[in-house]
Design a protein around this motif. Structure first.
Motif, mmCIF file in Angstrom:
data_model
loop_
_atom_site.group_PDB
_atom_site.id
_atom_site.type_symbol
_atom_site.label_atom_id
_atom_site.label_comp_id
_atom_site.label_asym_id
_atom_site.label_seq_id
_atom_site.Cartn_x
_atom_site.Cartn_y
_atom_site.Cartn_z
ATOM 1 N N LEU A 69 43.208 32.575 45.570
ATOM 2 C CA LEU A 69 42.836 33.698 44.690
ATOM 3 C C LEU A 69 41.835 33.244 43.632
ATOM 4 O O LEU A 69 40.786 33.865 43.441
ATOM 5 N N ARG A 70 42.149 32.152 42.964
ATOM 6 C CA ARG A 70 41.275 31.660 41.883
ATOM 7 C C ARG A 70 39.913 31.226 42.426
ATOM 8 O O ARG A 70 38.875 31.494 41.808
ATOM 9 N N SER A 71 39.937 30.573 43.589
ATOM 10 C CA SER A 71 38.684 30.102 44.201
ATOM 11 C C SER A 71 37.822 31.277 44.645
ATOM 12 O O SER A 71 36.607 31.290 44.414
ATOM 13 N N ALA A 72 38.449 32.255 45.282
ATOM 14 C CA ALA A 72 37.711 33.439 45.758
ATOM 15 C C ALA A 72 37.090 34.180 44.581
ATOM 16 O O ALA A 72 35.945 34.641 44.648
ATOM 17 N N GLY A 80 38.468 37.784 49.946
ATOM 18 C CA GLY A 80 39.387 36.682 49.641
ATOM 19 C C GLY A 80 40.258 36.988 48.435
ATOM 20 O O GLY A 80 41.449 36.666 48.413
ATOM 21 N N VAL A 81 39.654 37.610 47.413
ATOM 22 C CA VAL A 81 40.418 38.003 46.222
ATOM 23 C C VAL A 81 41.494 39.011 46.613
ATOM 24 O O VAL A 81 42.671 38.860 46.260
ATOM 25 N N TYR A 82 41.104 40.044 47.355
ATOM 26 C CA TYR A 82 42.052 41.107 47.711
ATOM 27 C C TYR A 82 43.200 40.576 48.563
ATOM 28 O O TYR A 82 44.367 40.879 48.299
ATOM 29 N N ASP A 83 42.881 39.766 49.573
ATOM 30 C CA ASP A 83 43.930 39.229 50.459
ATOM 31 C C ASP A 83 44.922 38.369 49.684
ATOM 32 O O ASP A 83 46.139 38.524 49.816
ATOM 33 N N SER A 84 44.390 37.455 48.880
ATOM 34 C CA SER A 84 45.256 36.534 48.128
ATOM 35 C C SER A 84 46.044 37.283 47.052
ATOM 36 O O SER A 84 47.238 37.025 46.852
ATOM 37 N N ALA A 85 45.373 38.205 46.377
ATOM 38 C CA ALA A 85 46.036 38.970 45.309
ATOM 39 C C ALA A 85 47.184 39.800 45.878
ATOM 40 O O ALA A 85 48.265 39.869 45.281
ATOM 41 N N ASP A 86 46.963 40.414 47.024
ATOM 42 C CA ASP A 86 48.018 41.243 47.637
ATOM 43 C C ASP A 86 49.247 40.407 47.969
ATOM 44 O O ASP A 86 50.382 40.867 47.799
ATOM 45 N N PHE A 104 44.292 41.784 37.706
ATOM 46 C CA PHE A 104 43.075 41.627 36.898
ATOM 47 C C PHE A 104 41.892 41.237 37.778
ATOM 48 O O PHE A 104 40.798 41.818 37.669
ATOM 49 N N PHE A 105 42.097 40.267 38.675
ATOM 50 C CA PHE A 105 41.011 39.839 39.562
ATOM 51 C C PHE A 105 40.595 40.965 40.514
ATOM 52 O O PHE A 105 39.406 41.143 40.784
ATOM 53 N N LYS A 106 41.568 41.723 41.012
ATOM 54 C CA LYS A 106 41.235 42.861 41.886
ATOM 55 C C LYS A 106 40.426 43.901 41.104
ATOM 56 O O LYS A 106 39.462 44.474 41.614
ATOM 57 N N ALA A 107 40.819 44.118 39.851
ATOM 58 C CA ALA A 107 40.114 45.085 39.004
ATOM 59 C C ALA A 107 38.664 44.665 38.773
ATOM 60 O O ALA A 107 37.745 45.487 38.848
ATOM 61 N N LYS A 108 38.457 43.379 38.507
ATOM 62 C CA LYS A 108 37.095 42.876 38.251
ATOM 63 C C LYS A 108 36.206 43.045 39.484
ATOM 64 O O LYS A 108 35.039 43.415 39.373
#
Length: 238
Positions: A69-72, A80-86, A104-108
């Motif tokens: 998540l952090r890397s994506a 990558g953000v969406y998959d990891s965040a979910d 927060f990352f999904k929102a950004k």
């Protein structure tokens, strides 16, 4: 001092050969080196994502998704953000704070794509946190309403943000500029000026973000408009 460059090369050789007794450990070490030391976030994402797929220990799998998540996010890789965040949002192992970070990352990511309603849904969750992400989330919510031209709600939310986020000076400063912009568009030059003057008097732009310069430029525009208005003599006074 450890030689991370050569260590990484060794781990990558092991990884390239596929599954082995050393595969999982090499992925873990390579992910840590590329994220924390060489800052190669795309590589780090690839290592963490591969690790998340093969890890049998639930704690290691969770840590891999957190790293992914952090890397994506650092590379702007939306999928990558969406998959990891979910995964993190749905995990019983995640703390409230970790879930908030995932939102927060999904929102950004959603905000970057102008998906305002989706961004709002996620920012509303991260806005409940008492940390810098919470402060930014509260600001972004009011900013989205401003972008959507709902100035009355944007102003109310911005005022609430300024109260709730007072420990986070950068987001307070950005909030004051936003409040000034909203007041300006509402024709309220007095409060548009007041917000900028408060900012200029109290904010030290230690990180050179250009916030003070932006406030000073906007203040010049307001002063010029006020000067122009004061020169216009009403017809019934002639």
């Amino acid at each position: 001092k450890k030689d991370y460059t050569n260590a990484l090369k060794d781990y990558e050789v092991v990884i390239s050969k596929g599954n082995s007794n050393w595969y999982e450990k090499s992925l873990t070490k390579a992910a840590i080196i590329t994220y924390n030391y060489s800052k190669e976030f795309q590589k780090a994402y690839n290592f963490y994502a591969a690790l998340a797929k093969i890890a049998t220990d639930e704690n290691k799998k969770f840590d891999a998704y957190l790293g992914a998540l952090r890397s994506a996010f650092r590379t702007g890789f939306t999928e990558g953000v969406y998959d990891s965040a979910d995964y993190i949002i749905g995990s019983a192992k995640a703390t409230k704070s970790q879930k908030a970070t995932a939102h927060f990352f999904k929102a950004k990511m959603a905000l970057e794509k102008d998906e305002y309603n989706l961004a709002l849904n996620h920012f509303r969750i991260s806005a409940k946190e008492s940390n810098v992400q919470g402060a930014e989330s509260r600001y972004q919510i009011s900013y989205i309403y401003y972008l959507q031209r709902d100035l009355t709600i944007a102003r109310e939310l911005c005022m609430a943000h300024l109260k709730a986020s007072k420990n986070y000076e950068t987001w307070v400063a950005k909030g004051l500029i936003l409040l000034s912009d909203i007041a300006f568009e509402q024709g309220d030059l007095f409060n548009a000026r007041a917000a900028l003057e408060t900012l200029i008097e109290s904010y030290e732009d230690r990180n050179n973000l250009g916030i003070l310069e932006e406030a000073q430029e906007k203040l010049k525009i307001i002063e010029a408009l006020e000067d122009e208005e004061s020169r216009i003599i009403p017809a019934d006074n002639e």
